[in-house]
Design an enzyme around this catalytic site. Structure first.
Site, PDB file in Angstrom:
ATOM      1  N   LYS A  26       0.840  -1.202   0.000  1.00 53.97           N
ATOM      2  CA  LYS A  26       0.000   0.000   0.000  1.00 53.97           C
ATOM      3  C   LYS A  26       0.876   1.254   0.000  1.00 53.97           C
ATOM      4  O   LYS A  26       0.609   2.217  -0.720  1.00 53.97           O
ATOM      5  CB  LYS A  26      -0.950  -0.023   1.213  1.00 53.97           C
ATOM      6  N   GLN A  32      -4.821  -1.880   9.391  1.00 57.25           N
ATOM      7  CA  GLN A  32      -4.598  -3.202   8.794  1.00 57.25           C
ATOM      8  C   GLN A  32      -5.143  -4.299   9.723  1.00 57.25           C
ATOM      9  O   GLN A  32      -4.786  -4.366  10.896  1.00 57.25           O
ATOM     10  CB  GLN A  32      -3.087  -3.403   8.546  1.00 57.25           C
ATOM     11  N   ASP A  91     -11.412   2.249   3.746  1.00 56.37           N
ATOM     12  CA  ASP A  91     -11.642   0.804   3.648  1.00 56.37           C
ATOM     13  C   ASP A  91     -13.132   0.497   3.518  1.00 56.37           C
ATOM     14  O   ASP A  91     -13.509  -0.624   3.200  1.00 56.37           O
ATOM     15  CB  ASP A  91     -11.108   0.106   4.916  1.00 56.37           C
TER      16      ASP A  91
END
Ligand SMILES: NC(=O)c1ccc[n+]([C@@H]2O[C@H](COP(=O)([O-])OP(=O)(O)OC[C@H]3O[C@@H](n4cnc5c(N)ncnc54)[C@H](OP(=O)(O)O)[C@@H]3O)[C@@H](O)[C@H]2O)c1
Length: 296
Positions: A53, A97, A120
């Protein structure tokens, strides 16, 4: 006939190319999109995802801010960090994460992320917007699956889509995306899980089968019909091999289209994260200046 292998890597690269003019527009206004990535503990797979990322951000000119916390961190420390990131005007997207260590309840963290920075798409506000067909940020992996199908000219409308897996990050939001009255959707969707009796009956009638069960190579050739389109979301390490949730060899003998692992859904997840981050930055810019962003 050999199936068409969907090039997720190539499609993901094109999506990122398409973001460049939008980033350049902001950059000309001295405004740089920023993404914060929070990594907790030393899970090797998470470290690889975070690195990928960061690399994608660097390639596009998105500022990335990494926060690496120890695995034994107290919940309050993460909550405080999220609050600080919510207030930080350099940061337009926040990604925590997953998975988090057992002492931290994931939802306690995810619910604290500002919905405006929820790139997200896991916050209940954004999931609710998705459900009523008025989304802002779509969860990256399921959105990536939809884009893969759209950009491979695979018609979803009116098709029987069978999804194996009902997680909140893949199976359920994907079903919600594909069932909407919208372009690239209008499918008839079934979701299967461990309590589904006769899984075979479902998988065999799928026009489009999405495997997101986290069981290495669980979907075999005899579980699908001739001509099926197969999207393999799975990423599993088996020995030193990376495999999906689909047994590629046997399933590809019957499929018309299939995604590979690696190089299928994985790169799409990152591309959609970049797209959500740019969108979050554009929305922030518009809120701050009142100026409309053409790409938004
Ligand atoms: N490509 C990417 O970027 C990306 C992103 C996220 C995840 N992934 C991968 O996608 C896969 C799924 O991830 P996830 O987070 O959604 O997994 P998850 O939270 O473990 O959920 C797995 C789902 O599959 C169902 N399932 C498991 N075994 C089954 C079986 N034998 N028959 C029917 N259903 C079964 C489970 O049912 P129950 O609900 O009944 O337990 C559950 O709903 C994993 O391989 C993961 O590594 C890839």
């Amino acid at each position: 006939m050999a199936p068409f292998i969907i090039d997720g890597k190539g499609i993901a690269e094109r999506i990122q190319e398409e973001l460049k003019p939008r980033i350049a527009y902001l950059s000309a206004k001295n405004f740089q999109p920023g993404l914060a990535v929070v990594l907790v503990g030393d899970n090797p797979a998470s470290q690889v995802y975070v690195r990928n990322k960061e690399k994608a951000c660097a390639k596009l000119g998105i500022a990335s801010f990494k926060y690496h916390l120890p695995g034994d961190v107290k919940p309050e420390e993460i909550f405080d960090l999220v609050e600080q990131l919510n207030q930080d005007t350099r940061i337009h997207g926040i990604l925590v994460q997953l998975p988090l260590p057992p002492q931290i309840l994931e939802k306690e963290v995810l619910y604290r992320i500002s919905p405006d920075k929820d790139v997200d798409g896991f916050h209940p506000y954004n999931l609710g917007r998705l459900m009523i067909g008025d989304p802002i940020f779509l969860p990256c992996t399921p959105w990536g699956v939809q884009e893969l199908l759209l950009r491979s000219q695979i018609e979803v409308e009116g098709k029987n889509v069978v999804i194996v897996g009902r997680s909140n990050i893949v199976g359920k939001p994907l079903a919600m995306i594909l069932v909407q009255k919208a372009k690239g959707a209008n499918a008839t969707v079934s979701i299967c899980h461990t309590r589904t009796p006769n899984l075979l009956e479902h998988t065999r009638r799928a026009d489009i089968l999405v495997a997101a069960c986290g069981v290495p190579e669980m979907i075999k050739g005899d579980m699908v019909r001739e001509g099926v389109v197969v999207v393999d979301v799975g990423i599993n390490k088996v020995g030193d091999r990376l495999v999906g949730d689909v047994e590629f060899e046997s399933v590809s003998r019957r499929a018309s289209f299939i995604t590979p692992v690696p190089g299928g859904v994985g790169p799409m997840t990152i591309a959609m994260l970049m797209a959500n981050t740019v969108k979050a930055a554009e929305r922030f810019y518009t809120r701050q200046t009142g100026e409309f962003c053409p790409g938004a």
